[in-house]
Design an enzyme around this catalytic site. Structure first.
Site, PDB file in Angstrom:
ATOM      1  N   ASP A   9       0.810  -1.229   0.000  1.00 33.47           N
ATOM      2  CA  ASP A   9       0.000   0.000   0.000  1.00 33.47           C
ATOM      3  C   ASP A   9       0.837   1.270   0.000  1.00 33.47           C
ATOM      4  OD1 ASP A   9      -2.226  -1.734   0.308  1.00 33.47           O
ATOM      5  OD2 ASP A   9      -1.889  -1.769   2.467  1.00 33.47           O
ATOM      6  N   HIS A  37      -4.539  -1.981  -6.424  1.00 37.14           N
ATOM      7  CA  HIS A  37      -3.989  -0.681  -6.766  1.00 37.14           C
ATOM      8  C   HIS A  37      -5.137   0.289  -7.011  1.00 37.14           C
ATOM      9  CE1 HIS A  37       0.045  -2.423  -8.360  1.00 37.14           C
ATOM     10  NE2 HIS A  37       0.037  -2.230  -7.073  1.00 37.14           N
TER      11      HIS A  37
HETATM   12  P1  IMP Z   1      -2.500 -12.792   2.085  1.00 34.04           P
HETATM   13  O1  IMP Z   1      -1.585 -12.215   1.046  1.00 34.04           O
HETATM   14  O2  IMP Z   1      -3.951 -12.570   1.770  1.00 34.04           O
HETATM   15  O3  IMP Z   1      -2.180 -14.224   2.398  1.00 34.04           O
HETATM   16  O4  IMP Z   1      -2.249 -11.982   3.445  1.00 34.04           O
HETATM   17  C1  IMP Z   1      -1.048 -12.102   4.181  1.00 34.04           C
HETATM   18  C2  IMP Z   1      -0.643 -10.770   4.799  1.00 34.04           C
HETATM   19  O5  IMP Z   1      -0.229  -9.877   3.769  1.00 34.04           O
HETATM   20  C3  IMP Z   1      -1.755 -10.043   5.524  1.00 34.04           C
HETATM   21  O6  IMP Z   1      -1.206  -9.330   6.621  1.00 34.04           O
HETATM   22  C4  IMP Z   1      -2.282  -9.068   4.511  1.00 34.04           C
HETATM   23  O7  IMP Z   1      -2.937  -7.963   5.086  1.00 34.04           O
HETATM   24  C5  IMP Z   1      -0.994  -8.682   3.826  1.00 34.04           C
HETATM   25  N1  IMP Z   1      -1.152  -8.222   2.452  1.00 34.04           N
HETATM   26  C6  IMP Z   1      -1.283  -8.979   1.343  1.00 34.04           C
HETATM   27  N2  IMP Z   1      -1.351  -8.206   0.260  1.00 34.04           N
HETATM   28  C7  IMP Z   1      -1.243  -6.941   0.664  1.00 34.04           C
HETATM   29  C8  IMP Z   1      -1.195  -5.678  -0.008  1.00 34.04           C
HETATM   30  O8  IMP Z   1      -1.234  -5.564  -1.239  1.00 34.04           O
HETATM   31  N3  IMP Z   1      -1.074  -4.588   0.792  1.00 34.04           N
HETATM   32  C9  IMP Z   1      -0.977  -4.667   2.123  1.00 34.04           C
HETATM   33  N4  IMP Z   1      -0.981  -5.816   2.798  1.00 34.04           N
HETATM   34  C10 IMP Z   1      -1.125  -6.938   2.066  1.00 34.04           C
END
Ligand code: IMP
Length: 428
Positions: A9, A37
């Site tokens: 982010d 995005h």
């Molecule tokens: P997952 O990618 O859904 O397995 O989530 C694993 C961790 O990565 C969690 O803490 C999510 O909030 C974080 N996360 C995954 N993708 C993003 C992103 O694009 N921005 C911020 N956090 C992310």
């Protein structure tokens, strides 16, 4: 190569969007619809999930082998963006990318539920279970969509096992084969025209000296190997991940632009040394609109952490840095910036701790920089920045020994200050 320097982010979408103008091909190499995005262009807001940001400029776009693709989301995005006049026919999807299936989403949810207080705080989009099946060599790939018989067979085999897990381990509802197979055949028909040999396509573009932009998803500290494990995503988010994620050699990456917010945010669980205590946390969140693109979750907010950024510079080999959302800091008298961590044994360090317990218990040591109150949205070039804002940026550049070449001053496409011509920045 553009890569997030914090916990995701960072505003990469906007920077990619800016540099995509000078590119021929824009490629994503990791992650799936867990990345979101948000790009504001000509007053319209686009929320991209799978699509590389280059699509907004009508560029050829690649979704590489290192990505995981949810066909349902992909089709929704095709319809939405295509319906708004964007040339979605320019998207190329690697046949080697893995498919997120409904059981992956169900297992992601079930697993988080079971973990309770120990949960990771995932986006619940099925990312982890899809990459797990890929590593187990049980995954279903995009190229399986090319043959209706193979697709049906693979769904049937996988589902027989997954339904046992869903029912017995997670106490979740099972998935019905016929309805699923039919739905996926429908998606297959929509996706087939986009499937191609994207490794070859990128290689040819590079040989023809076309300009290729690699777009990293998530952020450095969410990297599966070097992030704040287990509070990470399941893919390689670092610059180096672009090589296997797209199927090119690492020598083809000429320059790496890190993108960092002027402060820090994090969604989900996990340690966060500079997380703000008290009302300033909410102030930063409101001023920065820090709510997740994908899940709408509140983002945790913290002061700029140069120890973590120094680590990101090391892991990615930044050749330059973009500092986004500087405008959000425009109403603070003073701005704490973390330059060192104090570890549990009292030792201070400016390097990221190698051991998880040290990181979990690290206390930030701040230097306090003067703030500014002038809004930045009308500033047109670097010289127009208030002195304190300029000093803030220079401090970051000096501490990291990396040039800050772009500064974000607002949500609109134009609200970016560049240290050099955009074409020159895009070419490293
Ligand atoms: P997952 O990618 O859904 O397995 O989530 C694993 C961790 O990565 C969690 O803490 C999510 O909030 C974080 N996360 C995954 N993708 C993003 C992103 O694009 N921005 C911020 N956090 C992310």
């Amino acid at each position: 190569m553009i890569v997030g320097a914090q916990w995701g982010d960072e505003g990469k979408g906007k920077i990619v969007d800016l540099l995509a103008q000078s590119s021929d091909l824009v490629c994503r190499y990791n992650g799936g619809p867990n990345a979101g995005h948000t790009i504001v262009a000509d007053g319209e807001t686009y929320k991209l999930r799978h699509m590389p940001s280059g699509i907004l400029w009508g560029k050829e776009c690649v979704i590489g082998a290192g990505c995981v693709v949810d066909p349902e989301v992909f089709v929704e995005e095709l319809d939405d963006l295509g319906g708004r006049g964007l040339p979605v026919d320019r998207v190329r999807l690697s046949g080697d990318a893995h498919l997120i299936m409904p059981w992956h989403r169900a297992i992601d949810r079930g697993s988080e539920r079971r973990l309770g207080k120990l949960k990771i705080g995932t986006t619940r989009r099925g990312i982890g279970p899809t990459y797990a099946d890929k590593a187990m060599r049980l995954g279903i790939r995009v190229q399986d969509l090319l043959d209706a018989k193979i697709l049906r067979q693979k769904i049937e085999v996988a589902l027989a096992e997954k339904n046992v897990w869903l029912e017995r381990v997670y106490g979740s509802e099972t998935i019905e084969l016929e309805e699923l197979a039919e739905r996926y055949e429908g998606y297959a028909q929509r996706l087939r025209p986009y499937i191609s040999d994207t490794s070859l396509l990128v290689d040819r573009a590079l040989r023809e000296a076309r300009f290729v932009l690699f777009e990293g998803a998530h952020g450095t500290l969410l990297d599966i190997d070097h992030g704040t494990y287990p509070f990470v995503t399941s893919s390689s988010t670092l610059a180096g991940g672009a090589a296997p994620g797209l199927g090119i050699g690492p020598t083809r990456i000429d320059s790496v632009l890190g993108v960092a917010k002027a402060y820090v945010t994090r969604v989900g669980e996990g340690p966060f040394p500079t997380e703000i205590d008290g009302p300033d946390q909410e102030r930063v969140r409101d001023l920065g609109g820090e709510f997740g693109t994908v899940t709408g979750r509140v983002r945790r907010c913290g002061w700029l952490d140069l120890v973590a950024l120094r680590y990101a510079a090391r892991l990615n080999g930044f050749t330059s840095l973009a500092l986004t959302k500087l405008d959000v800091l425009s109403s603070f008298d003073e701005l704490p910036v973390c330059t060192r961590y104090r570890l549990p044994d009292g030792i201070e360090t400016d390097e990221f701790p190698a051991h998880q317990s040290d990181f979990h218990h690290a206390r930030p040591v701040y230097e306090t920089l003067p703030g500014w109150t002038e809004p930045l949205d009308e500033v047109e070039d670097l010289h127009g920045l208030p002195d304190a804002a300029r000093a803030y940026v220079d401090f970051v550049a000096r501490e990291l020994d990396v040039e800050v070449c772009l500064i974000g001053t607002g949500a609109e496409r134009e609200q970016v200050l560049a240290a050099r011509e955009l074409d020159a920045i895009a070419r490293g």
